[in-house]
Design an enzyme around this catalytic site. Structure first.
Site, short mmCIF file in Angstrom:
data_model
loop_
_atom_site.label_atom_id
_atom_site.label_comp_id
_atom_site.label_asym_id
_atom_site.label_seq_id
_atom_site.Cartn_x
_atom_site.Cartn_y
_atom_site.Cartn_z
N ASP A 330 1.54 3.33 8.88
CA ASP A 330 1.91 3.69 7.52
C ASP A 330 1.47 2.54 6.61
O ASP A 330 1.18 1.44 7.08
CB ASP A 330 3.42 3.97 7.41
CG ASP A 330 3.74 4.82 6.19
OD1 ASP A 330 2.86 4.98 5.32
OD2 ASP A 330 4.87 5.33 6.10
N GLU A 527 9.67 7.99 -2.02
CA GLU A 527 10.16 7.02 -1.04
C GLU A 527 10.70 5.74 -1.69
O GLU A 527 10.11 5.21 -2.60
CB GLU A 527 9.05 6.66 -0.06
CG GLU A 527 7.74 6.37 -0.74
CD GLU A 527 6.64 5.96 0.24
OE1 GLU A 527 6.95 5.35 1.26
OE2 GLU A 527 5.49 6.26 -0.05
C1 BGC Z 1 4.39 6.89 3.16
C2 BGC Z 1 3.70 7.91 4.00
C3 BGC Z 1 2.42 8.32 3.36
C4 BGC Z 1 1.56 7.11 3.08
C5 BGC Z 1 0.27 7.43 2.39
C6 BGC Z 1 3.48 5.76 2.77
O1 BGC Z 1 4.09 4.90 1.89
O2 BGC Z 1 5.50 6.38 3.86
O3 BGC Z 1 4.53 9.01 4.20
O4 BGC Z 1 1.75 9.22 4.17
O5 BGC Z 1 2.27 6.21 2.27
O6 BGC Z 1 0.45 7.80 1.08
C1 BGC Z 2 0.84 4.85 -2.93
C2 BGC Z 2 1.53 5.76 -1.98
C3 BGC Z 2 2.10 4.94 -0.92
C4 BGC Z 2 2.99 3.85 -1.48
C5 BGC Z 2 3.52 2.99 -0.39
C6 BGC Z 2 1.80 3.83 -3.45
O1 BGC Z 2 1.17 2.99 -4.36
O2 BGC Z 2 0.29 5.57 -3.95
O3 BGC Z 2 0.66 6.70 -1.44
O4 BGC Z 2 2.82 5.75 -0.07
O5 BGC Z 2 2.32 3.08 -2.42
O6 BGC Z 2 3.91 1.74 -0.77
#
Ligand code: BGC
Ligand code: BGC
Length: 850
Positions: A330, A527
């Site tokens: 990830d 998230e």
């Molecule tokens: C998330 C994932 C996601 C990845 C790419 C991460 O921060 O935890 O679920 O697939 O980013 O965007």
């Molecule tokens: C990205 C996401 C990723 C996240 C994780 C963001 O800047 O756009 O895809 O999951 O950072 O830290």
């Protein structure tokens, strides 16, 4: 002033610092030794690989491997982000993969067309196959988070988020959504989706709760299988993984939904049996269905980070569960492994990670990984295995042949059939919680008021992972072809000769409506930004409740449509509603709601409520961990609850209204600003002019830019705020609430104000920390000498005994600023993780002499 501070002031070093980090790693390593003994592989079922060994395929891999240089092999293990990598880089470094993160688009253009996406994908592909300078042609694989439709592209169909699909209890529907999503993604030249999320959530405070189908592992298991089959096709069929189909990902392996307090990237502390039976349920069906990739999780299990967990990634996943595809990391997740940084992490590969997701710093990681492969720190066999797995998936997916019948095709992205499917899913996702006097379904021939800020709001109904990462910053024009909930109501009602009027604030102009539909709920989040400290809805400011009450007081029956990514404590809102529908995050097809709320013109039910709760609904504010698998299960509405129209049920109008977060249950940390200000607290710049509310992550400033507030990174993106005081005149930045809050329990329970702090420019004039308790009530604690002691540019932790503020006049029963920082002169100060922590006032805290 300074003399008031006790002499025993200690600033404890920030645990994100290097020293603390290496101390951690040592103890983690020691623990691992001990833990290895206690693993019990027999709690995991023994699964056969989903696909039989294909000798011809393996021979083809052998041939490729024999021709590839070590550089080419290492390149395959790197996945970079399209903002930070060019086709030229792909060619030069033989990169294995690219991704677009949430809110990244080709050419940095939010409105990039499917053709733009395809053109970029073609450019990456061509670069990966370009052997003009020698080398072996290996097609690149592009991954994207198509997690509720192809949600990164404007104009795609947006399905309800997984939690709503969980309410539908319809695995066959999930298969169809998987198929339709794969088609929309295939149009844009993307090969791979990072879906489905198969988390089984335990604590609803987790900001990714809505990405989970259910708290019930059986539902997750049934859905994971169908989603994988929908996205990838059926194994054994000719177009498995190719043509109209994609490569899917089961994520995040494993235990992401079970972290303590629902903290994203936190620690899941459960026995191995529970990890296998509850948290791994989705893998037990996704793997046999043939899912080709698994994403390692950010979280830890019993203190050990998954990205470095050899036992779980290798012994369990690859050996016991028979997984022969590849494990992708990830987003920089390897950096959490003890001893690793973003740039260097042999330990993750050695543990079984096959591909790093390393968005921006890929070049250094590539170089370090190459050096580690050369030195033997990464074993040759492990490296070959990682690359073999990546090649296996690429060959299975037909990437070498670039078989793309749908690429660039018109009439697929956001087409009518897909939207009809999403609308069906919306209908099936609605859960009727309360329907006193059988208010629903409504006759469409009536005079209907539609109120609430969710009624005509595509961002709110779509939630996070929608065009932008957090789902914020979108407007109507970002959703061509979509329908708001109000628009759906309006067309149903006007077709039947009724009248629907939209007024967000519920103001009535003219005739009194027969009924009001009020649509309200959570603002979009994704998230970790979406983690909350309490499941109380609108903690500290019950704006929607006021709206419901206002309508009720005028004798208007009220139907509430609640938009949320999780169950929340809404007893007050339930009491103030005649009917209450949990609508989750329905996505682009808001009309699905009117389909169920209204009968046809003749009063016949068109679509009954069939959704049932995928998560238990709390009766008390402390019930954030609530499911039938735990003792003392006393929900307000149990898992599986859901009324049908006409079903006899009377939900009390006097559900308990005690138990506001700050007054009930065991006292937990009060989050004031954890990665962002937490409701009811907001950041406000208070200078000479009007106060300026700081919204979102954009930099804000007051008059003359005397004070500028910006988002900066401490551990993760934009998880801290920097306050820059130019010193033109005194000013302050406060974490304030609109309505004063009663936080007296914190003082009674020995709490400290705690935060991470970094001084980038030392203060020359007085600085203070303030607690404000209404107009004339301010407690002021000088901080200049404390800040001056800090090493500039380094993070430290600071803790201040709340009692200190009491002694200086703070009234904690009525707090309007939970903390403010005031500076008379120039200062640059960064803060993060601002909390009141019960029982934390101790010798390490800043205290005041009596
Ligand atoms: C998330 C994932 C996601 C990845 C790419 C991460 O921060 O935890 O679920 O697939 O980013 O965007
Ligand atoms: C990205 C996401 C990723 C996240 C994780 C963001 O800047 O756009 O895809 O999951 O950072 O830290």
């Amino acid at each position: 002033m300074a003399g008031l501070l006790a002499s025993a002031i200690t600033l404890v070093g920030c645990d994100t610092g290097d020293q603390a980090h290496s101390a951690d790693s040592a103890s983690v390593e020691e623990n691992t030794e001990a833990k290895v003994e206690s693993f019990d592989i027999t709690v995991w079922p023994e699964l056969q690989p989903a696909l039989a060994v294909d000798a011809a395929l393996e021979a083809r891999i052998d041939d490729l491997l024999s021709r590839m240089t070590l550089e080419e092999k290492v390149g395959q293990m790197i996945q970079a982000e399209i903002k930070y990598v060019t086709p030229e880089d792909v060619k030069n470094y033989h990169l294995g993969s690219v991704l677009n993160g949430g809110g990244t688009y080709p050419n940095n253009d939010k409105f990039a067309t499917p053709q733009d996406w395809l053109a970029l994908s073609e450019a990456f592909f061509a670069a990966s196959m370009d052997t003009a300078d020698g080398g072996t042609a290996i097609p690149i694989i592009w991954g994207s988070d198509a997690v509720h439709g192809h949600n990164n592209i404007v104009g795609a169909t947006l399905y309800p988020h997984n939690i709503g699909l969980g309410a539908a209890r319809d695995p066959e529907l999930i298969r169809r959504i998987g198929e339709a999503t794969a088609r929309e993604v295939a149009v844009t030249g993307v090969d791979w989706t990072f879906a489905p999320t198969v988390a089984v959530v335990r604590d609803d405070r987790w900001g990714r709760t809505y990405e989970s189908y259910s708290e019930d592992p059986e539902i997750v298991k049934a859905y994971a299988e169908e989603m994988v089959k929908g996205l990838q096709g059926e194994k054994g069929q000719e177009d498995f993984l190719r043509g109209k189909n994609l490569v899917a990902t089961a994520k995040h392996f494993v235990g992401d939904g079970g972290t303590v307090r629902g903290i994203d990237r936190g620690d899941n502390i459960v026995p191995e049996k529970e990890l296998a039976e509850v948290h791994a349920a989705g893998y037990l069906s996704a793997l046999p269905a043939g899912v080709q990739t698994v994403m390692a999780s950010f979280n830890s299990w019993n203190g050990d980070r998954l990205h470095g967990h050899k036992y779980l990634l290798t012994d369990v996943l690859k050996e016991r569960l028979g997984f022969d595809g590849f494990v992708v990391g990830d987003w920089n997740g390897h950096r959490f492994v003890p001893g690793c940084t973003v740039d260097s992490c042999a330990a993750a590969i050695n543990a079984g990670l096959d591909m790093f997701m390393v968005p921006s710093d890929w070049k250094k990681l590539y170089e370090n990984t190459l050096a580690q492969a050369k030195s033997g720190e990464i074993g040759a066999e492990r490296l070959e295995d990682a690359v073999r797995r990546i090649l296996r998936v690429k060959i299975r997916a037909g990437l070498f042949e670039r078989n793309r019948p749908l690429a660039g095709k018109d009439g697929i992205l956001g087409n009518d059939a897909h939207r009809a499917l999403a609308r069906e899913a919306v209908r099936k996702s609605l859960v009727l919680l309360k329907n006193n006097d059988n208010l629903l379904p409504l006759k469409p021939s009536q005079n209907i008021l539609v109120a609430g800020d969710g009624a005509h709001n595509l961002s709110k109904q779509s939630g996070g992972w929608t065009i932008s990462w957090q789902g914020t910053g979108n407007t109507r024009e970002d959703f061509p072809g979509a329908t708001t909930i109000f628009e759906g109501i309006e067309s149903a009602v006007s077709a039947a000769g009724g009248k629907a009027v939209l007024n967000e604030n519920g103001e009535i102009d003219g005739e009194k409506p027969d009924v009001a539909i009020v649509v309200f709920g959570e603002e979009p989040y994704a998230e970790w930004h979406g983690d909350i400290a309490s499941i109380e809805y609108q903690l500290g400011h019950k704006k929607d409740l006021a709206l419901l009450k206002k309508l009720r007081e005028q004798g208007i029956p009220v139907v509430s449509v609640f938009l949320s990514g999780r169950p929340l404590w809404v007893n007050k809102e339930l009491n103030a509603s005649d009917a209450f529908v949990a609508a989750w995050l329905p996505g682009s097809e808001g009309a699905g709601i009117a389909d169920v709320l209204f009968t046809d013109a003749d009063g016949q039910v068109q679509h009954d409520f069939t959704g049932t709760l995928p998560f238990s609904w709390p009766e008390y504010v402390h019930q954030s961990v609530l499911n039938p698998y735990h003792e003392g299960y006393e929900p307000l509405f149990a898992l599986g609850y859901g009324l049908a129209a006409g079903e006899e049920s009377l939900v009390s109008n006097s559900l308990t209204e005690d138990g506001e977060t700050y007054a009930a249950g065991a006292l937990e940390d009060a989050w004031l600003m954890v990665s962002r200000p937490r409701a009811p607290w907001g950041l406000v710049i208070q200078d000479s002019g009007e106060p300026v509310a700081v919204t979102g992550n954009r930099a804000s400033s007051g008059e003359d830019e005397n004070i500028v507030v910006a988002s900066i990174d401490m551990e993760s993106q934009e998880d801290a705020r920097q306050f820059e005081f130019k010193g033109l005149r005194p000013g302050k930045v406060r974490l304030g609430a609109e309505k004063p809050q009663d936080l007296s329990r914190y003082v009674n329970e020995g709490a400290a104000l705690s935060f991470d702090v970094r001084v980038d420019r030392k203060p020359e004039l007085p600085v203070s920390a303030l607690i404000e308790c209404g107009e004339e009530c301010v407690a002021d604690l000088p901080l200049q000498s404390e800040l001056a002691k800090l090493e500039p540019g380094s993070w430290a932790k600071m803790s201040i005994d709340l009692q200190c503020f009491v002694e200086r006049g703070a009234d904690f029963s009525s707090v309007s600023s939970a903390v403010a920082f005031a500076s008379e002169g120039p200062l640059q100060l960064s803060v993060a993780n601002v909390k009141y922590v019960p029982d934390a006032a101790n010798a390490d805290s800043i205290r005041c002499e009596g």
